[in-house]
Write an enzyme that holds these catalytic residues in place. Structure first.
Site, PDB file in Angstrom:
ATOM      1  CB  SER A  42      -0.951   0.021   1.200  1.00 18.80           C
ATOM      2  OG  SER A  42      -0.402   0.713   2.293  1.00 18.80           O
ATOM      3  CB  VAL A  43      -0.153   4.724  -0.906  1.00 22.26           C
ATOM      4  CG1 VAL A  43      -1.308   4.958   0.063  1.00 22.26           C
ATOM      5  CG2 VAL A  43       0.535   6.037  -1.244  1.00 22.26           C
ATOM      6  CE  LYS A  44      -3.208   5.427   4.317  1.00 17.92           C
ATOM      7  NZ  LYS A  44      -3.512   6.832   4.642  1.00 17.92           N
ATOM      8  CG  ASP A  45       4.468  -0.069   2.666  1.00 18.02           C
ATOM      9  OD1 ASP A  45       3.599  -0.271   3.536  1.00 18.02           O
ATOM     10  OD2 ASP A  45       4.860  -0.943   1.868  1.00 18.02           O
TER      11      ASP A  45
END
Length: 453
Positions: A42-45
């Protein structure tokens, strides 16, 4: 040799992929920034690493400490990767609407998961905002991440995601479209792109039950806009500090059903297996299509992987239960086909009212046909029993035949939904379907409502 020292070194530089069939109605080049290629899918990394490193740098996070965060799952996964590599403990506070897959994955990578109710006010002590803060206050040597108001979230996308998109499009990007939750992605990318070219339009995808769109358009935080919704990862009932509304040109709202349906379309039509917010983004793009011209380059960001929604949007039963599958329901048999093998629960004339009540409680049903040796002779429902109880507190020990109403109407499998619907009245809450093999099934008002698209 070309290798990373640890998994954190593989974050970023995710690909842009041209979309085709799913955006056929849009007269522009549409490119997806597919963030599932990050190691946590995910982008949250990106912002997880940035927030941790900034907290380490200024002393908020100390060696051996415990990271605590309220998350919809993806930020928790990113934080878990960082915690493993850097030697921290992690507590993730998650709302109960999030998929089981997300919770299982977080536990699998060593996080302690605390589940909180979704449908409560943010200030409620049970909310995942409040529980996160309380745990941070109670846990020694801990750091509360607070991705909503932690501006390192936005900074990560300003420093990484924005420059990547600019470089990958050779500066030709004209529109950036993304779901808005914490606000870090849209604000960080939006700030970078507008600094490069102020004419680039930044569009946010919101969901019904969230405050963003109305607040952006009117400046009013309308609590009447807040209600429970199914779509994951976008929308909020608060105004995070990371959402810089001055950078956003507009919002469009997408329904839960459309988000779920288009999540599946992306997989089926583009072979890209992504999550719920991606479906919302594609439907939002289609709603905005009049804003795009043939020479435009539109970048839409796909937040996370479809693997986290296998039990939800990618599960036919889950979709069907919520009326999200576009199935052609025209006859009685269409309504009952998914549970036609279930036994019809009945009560006999000489049984006691208490038996009917117990059966309703056990099977979570509201109406029961009454039978004797000759067949169906009556019916009882919770309204009948309630009225009987008000009139006589000892009704539970009376035989069913003394309180039962008229038997439910019986129809054939091929009876049209229109004709079945006409049989529901104030006095009648169910219809029986003759299966043609000596057995019957029941259709309730709830079943009819569930068949409405």
């Amino acid at each position: 040799m070309d290798f990373s020292n640890n998994i954190l070194g593989t974050i970023g530089n995710t690909p842009l992929v041209k979309l085709n069939k799913v955006v056929a109605e849009i007269d522009a080049l549409v490119l997806a920034k597919v963030e599932t290629f990050n190691p946590g899918n995910s982008v949250k990394d990106r912002m997880a690493v940035k927030m941790v490193e900034d907290a380490e740098a200024d002393g908020r996070l100390k060696p051996g400490g415990t990271i605590i965060e309220g998350t919809s799952g993806n930020t928790g996964m990113g934080l878990a990767l960082v915690a493993i590599i850097k030697g921290y403990k992690l507590i993730c506070v998650i709302s109960d609407k999030q998929s089981k897959e997300k919770m299982d994955i977080l536990r699998a990578v060593g996080a302690k998961v605390v589940v909180c109710p979704t449908n409560v006010d943010p200030a409620d002590p049970r909310s995942y905002y409040s529980v996160s803060k309380r745990l941070a206050e109670e846990t020694p040597n801990s750091w509360y991440v607070n991705q909503y108001d932690n501006l390192s979230n936005t900074l990560a996308h300003y420093e990484q995601t924005g420059p990547e998109i600019w470089k990958q499009t050779d500066g030709k990007i004209t529109h950036f479209v993304v779901g808005v939750g914490t606000g870090g992605t849209i604000s960080g990318v939006g700030k970078y792109l507008k600094e490069k070219n102020p004419n680039i339009k930044i569009w946010g995808i919101d969901t019904y039950g969230s405050v963003f769109k109305k607040y952006h358009e009117t400046g009013i935080f309308d609590e009447n806009e807040i209600y429970s919704y199914i779509t994951e990862g976008i929308g909020e009932d608060i105004l995070p500090k990371n959402v810089d509304f001055s950078l956003i040109d507009g919002f469009t709202k997408v329904t839960d059903k459309d988000a779920a349906v288009y999540t599946r379309k992306i997989a089926l039509e583009e072979a890209i297996f992504v999550g719920n917010s991606a479906g919302a983004c594609i439907k939002g793009l289609l709603q905005l299509k009049e804003h795009f011209k043939p020479d435009d380059v539109v970048v839409v960001l796909f937040h996370d992987s479809g693997s986290r929604y296998v039990g939800k949007m990618f599960n036919d039963d889950w979709m069907r239960e919520r009326g999200f599958l576009d199935e052609n329901v025209t006859k009685a048999e269409d309504v009952i086909k998914d549970h036609i093998d279930k036994e019809l629960i009945v009560v006999r004339t000489e049984e006691l009212v208490s038996h009917a009540i117990e059966r309703m409680r056990k099977y979570k049903i509201s109406q029961i046909p009454v039978v004797d040796i000759n067949g169906f002779v009556g019916s009882v429902d919770e309204t009948d029993l309630f009225r009987s109880y008000v009139a006589d507190k000892n009704v539970a020990e009376k035989p069913i035949k003394e309180v039962m109403g008229k038997p439910f109407p019986i129809v054939r499998l091929g009876t049209s939904i229109e004709d079945v619907s006409k049989l529901f009245t104030k006095e009648n809450d169910a219809v029986l379907v003759d299966l043609g093999n000596g057995n019957h099934h029941i259709i309730t008002k709830y079943d009819i409502i569930g068949a409405i698209k």
